[in-house]
Motif scaffolding. Structure first.
Motif, PDB file in Angstrom:
ATOM      1  N   VAL A  63      34.252  22.325  51.447  1.00 44.43           N
ATOM      2  CA  VAL A  63      34.256  23.135  52.720  1.00 44.43           C
ATOM      3  C   VAL A  63      35.159  24.244  52.485  1.00 44.43           C
ATOM      4  CG1 VAL A  63      35.181  22.924  55.196  1.00 44.43           C
ATOM      5  CG2 VAL A  63      33.963  21.117  54.211  1.00 44.43           C
ATOM      6  N   LEU A  64      36.102  24.178  51.619  1.00 43.76           N
ATOM      7  CA  LEU A  64      37.397  25.381  51.638  1.00 43.76           C
ATOM      8  C   LEU A  64      36.356  26.386  50.884  1.00 43.76           C
ATOM      9  CD1 LEU A  64      40.782  23.760  50.956  1.00 43.76           C
ATOM     10  CD2 LEU A  64      40.039  25.172  52.973  1.00 43.76           C
ATOM     11  N   LEU A  66      33.185  26.842  50.551  1.00 46.34           N
ATOM     12  CA  LEU A  66      32.243  27.622  51.518  1.00 46.34           C
ATOM     13  C   LEU A  66      32.524  28.540  52.360  1.00 46.34           C
ATOM     14  CD1 LEU A  66      29.235  27.452  52.501  1.00 46.34           C
ATOM     15  CD2 LEU A  66      29.740  25.559  54.125  1.00 46.34           C
ATOM     16  N   TYR A  67      33.895  28.349  53.184  1.00 50.27           N
ATOM     17  CA  TYR A  67      34.341  29.134  53.867  1.00 50.27           C
ATOM     18  C   TYR A  67      35.072  30.359  53.052  1.00 50.27           C
ATOM     19  CZ  TYR A  67      37.999  31.372  57.069  1.00 50.27           C
ATOM     20  OH  TYR A  67      38.690  32.043  57.746  1.00 50.27           O
ATOM     21  N   ALA A  68      35.544  30.078  51.848  1.00 54.38           N
ATOM     22  CA  ALA A  68      35.914  31.419  50.969  1.00 54.38           C
ATOM     23  C   ALA A  68      34.596  32.298  50.760  1.00 54.38           C
ATOM     24  CB  ALA A  68      36.795  31.078  50.000  1.00 54.38           C
ATOM     25  N   ALA A  70      31.836  32.297  52.249  1.00 49.10           N
ATOM     26  CA  ALA A  70      31.041  32.904  53.389  1.00 49.10           C
ATOM     27  C   ALA A  70      31.597  34.292  54.085  1.00 49.10           C
ATOM     28  CB  ALA A  70      30.907  31.891  54.535  1.00 49.10           C
ATOM     29  N   TYR A  71      33.065  33.930  54.071  1.00 49.02           N
ATOM     30  CA  TYR A  71      33.864  35.086  54.460  1.00 49.02           C
ATOM     31  C   TYR A  71      34.545  36.029  53.425  1.00 49.02           C
ATOM     32  CZ  TYR A  71      33.167  32.461  58.980  1.00 49.02           C
ATOM     33  OH  TYR A  71      32.446  32.108  59.995  1.00 49.02           O
ATOM     34  N   THR A  75      40.681  33.201  49.936  1.00 47.44           N
ATOM     35  CA  THR A  75      41.410  32.958  51.230  1.00 47.44           C
ATOM     36  C   THR A  75      42.963  32.548  51.150  1.00 47.44           C
ATOM     37  OG1 THR A  75      40.618  30.762  51.677  1.00 47.44           O
ATOM     38  CG2 THR A  75      39.358  32.661  52.739  1.00 47.44           C
ATOM     39  N   SER A  79      42.144  27.880  48.525  1.00 48.15           N
ATOM     40  CA  SER A  79      41.147  27.999  47.538  1.00 48.15           C
ATOM     41  C   SER A  79      41.228  27.813  46.331  1.00 48.15           C
ATOM     42  CB  SER A  79      40.433  29.419  47.991  1.00 48.15           C
ATOM     43  OG  SER A  79      40.225  29.863  49.184  1.00 48.15           O
TER      44      SER A  79
END
Length: 114
Positions: A63-64, A66-68, A70-71, A75, A79
């Motif tokens: 999840v971390l 994917l967030y890094a 995607a954005y 981060t 990460s």
């Protein structure tokens, strides 16, 4: 005209960090999927952390990552910790649980069952 060392959203350094985040996400996804397909008995036989614990760790890392990805880029320290967790699984646990699966299925000789 943008310069090479610019700090805008389209700077080469920003593209580098996005590529790094996507590569880290691929490693984290690989580790998470690999942990899902391995049997729980293999984790118990190795004698380290159990399969549910590894799935929680690698799920959070997924999840971390994917967030890094995607954005756009790294981060923070989370990460890096997520990538390290996935790397530890792939380097330490995966070879051991993979051997457990191979040994349990291959109970025959080179020319058939004994």
């Amino acid at each position: 005209m943008a310069s090479i060392t610019g700090s805008g959203p389209y700077s080469p350094l920003n593209y580098f960090f996005v590529a790094l985040a996507v590569a880290a996400f691929v490693v984290e996804a690989w580790a998470f999927i690999d942990a899902i397909i391995r049997p729980a008995q293999a984790f118990r036989a190795v004698g380290k952390l159990s399969k549910p614990i590894w799935l929680i760790i690698l799920g959070v890392a997924f999840v971390l990552g994917l967030y890094a990805a995607a954005y756009g880029g790294i981060t923070g320290i989370l990460s890096v910790a997520a990538f390290v967790a996935a790397a530890i699984y792939l380097a330490d646990m995966r070879p051991k649980v993979k051997e457990f699966g191979r040994g349990s299925r291959n109970n025959s000789g080179p020319y058939g069952p004994w």
